[in-house]
Design an enzyme around this catalytic site. Structure first.
Site, mmCIF file in Angstrom:
data_model
loop_
_atom_site.group_PDB
_atom_site.id
_atom_site.type_symbol
_atom_site.label_atom_id
_atom_site.label_comp_id
_atom_site.label_asym_id
_atom_site.label_seq_id
_atom_site.Cartn_x
_atom_site.Cartn_y
_atom_site.Cartn_z
ATOM 1 N N ASN A 148 0.861 -1.190 0.000
ATOM 2 C CA ASN A 148 0.000 0.000 0.000
ATOM 3 C C ASN A 148 0.891 1.231 0.000
ATOM 4 O O ASN A 148 1.351 1.701 1.042
ATOM 5 C CB ASN A 148 -0.914 0.003 1.226
ATOM 6 C CG ASN A 148 -1.947 -1.100 1.160
ATOM 7 O OD1 ASN A 148 -2.958 -0.977 0.458
ATOM 8 N ND2 ASN A 148 -1.675 -2.200 1.849
ATOM 9 N N GLU A 149 1.158 1.722 -1.208
ATOM 10 C CA GLU A 149 2.065 2.855 -1.381
ATOM 11 C C GLU A 149 1.355 4.167 -1.036
ATOM 12 O O GLU A 149 0.128 4.191 -0.861
ATOM 13 C CB GLU A 149 2.552 2.879 -2.842
ATOM 14 C CG GLU A 149 3.361 1.661 -3.262
ATOM 15 C CD GLU A 149 4.790 1.628 -2.680
ATOM 16 O OE1 GLU A 149 5.068 2.287 -1.657
ATOM 17 O OE2 GLU A 149 5.622 0.904 -3.270
#
Ligand code: F6R
Length: 248
Positions: A148-149
């Site tokens: 989850n950037e």
């Protein structure tokens, strides 16, 4: 978020492995399954080493354990030595007695057309198992958990994402050059992770110090996805002294 700082990552990892083993045994005694969310990368390696040791030397059984891994590169073949499938089998699954059908790792070979349904089903499968009892996490220099950037929504579920340049450059050595690092990955979402009953994040070394401080003490923001862990009631950051250095 609660922090525990150890003098080194070995004693820290042993302590986390013991928490996981105690949970597995407690569930066993209750006749229940134990649902674990697992991470790859360098941070959890010594936790898996200790779990394997406990299986071999102390008879710790994983027969009642169901696992869900956080992420996998996309596209990626299982047998590729850079796959997270390969990593998990090398470091853990090949050495313990977990039933093969209890292992869940996002499949990097799913076709584009099937991805959306595949990801929705991954979340559904976790729910159908009663949710994650325990989620193990590492943290990337971008602040990612799973993949989850920055920009990830608090309500995100399992999905396909585009990897950040920093994340790809951190993986470049393993892939013998950044051009060989996949541009995408399948990752459990923030919502998926936050639903876990217990979360333990591991971070070792000075390269993680500034992002750890932002995650724990900074604003809760999509720019630092790990900061969403401040919204979870039962999260512990297990750190060595170097990774804890920037905390106030
Ligand atoms: C891996 C994962 C990633 C890593 C993170 C830190 O499954 O979800 O978020 O935990 O990139 O990687 P290491 O531990 O190699 O520093």
């Amino acid at each position: 978020i609660h922090n525990i700082v150890f003098s080194n990552s070995v004693t820290a990892s042993i302590s986390v492995a013991h928490e996981i083993a105690d949970l597995i045994k407690k569930k066993q005694a209750e006749g229940k399954k134990c649902v674990l969310g697992l991470a790859t990368g360098s941070s959890p390696v010594k936790v898996y080493d200790e779990l394997v040791r406990m299986h071999k030397e102390e008879g710790l059984s994983f027969k009642n354990v169901i696992t869900f891994n956080l992420d996998e590169y996309y596209p990626m073949e299982k047998q590729d030595i850079q796959s997270y499938w390969y990593f998990m089998h090398e470091h853990l699954f090949n050495h313990i007695d977990i039933p093969k059908e209890n292992i869940n790792i996002p499949d990097g070979t799913v076709s584009h057309d099937e991805l959306e349904a595949y990801c929705a089903n991954y979340d559904k499968k976790i729910q159908d198992c009663g949710g994650l009892d325990f989620q193990l996490l590492g943290i990337g220099r971008t602040g990612h958990i799973g993949f989850n950037e920055p920009g990830s929504n608090r309500n995100s579920g399992t999905r396909i994402i585009t990897l950040d340049h920093i994340t790809r450059s951190d993986a470049a050595e393993t892939f013998h050059g950044i051009d060989n690092v996949p541009r995408q990955a399948i990752t459990m979402g923030i919502r998926t992770v936050l639903k876990a009953h217990r979360i333990v994040l591991l971070a070792w070394g000075s390269s993680k110090a500034s992002i750890v401080a932002k995650a724990v003490e900074g604003d809760i923001t999509a720019e630092v996805p790990s900061s969403y862990l401040q919204l979870h009631e039962n999260t512990t950051f297990v750190l060595d002294e170097e990774a804890a250095a920037d905390l106030t």
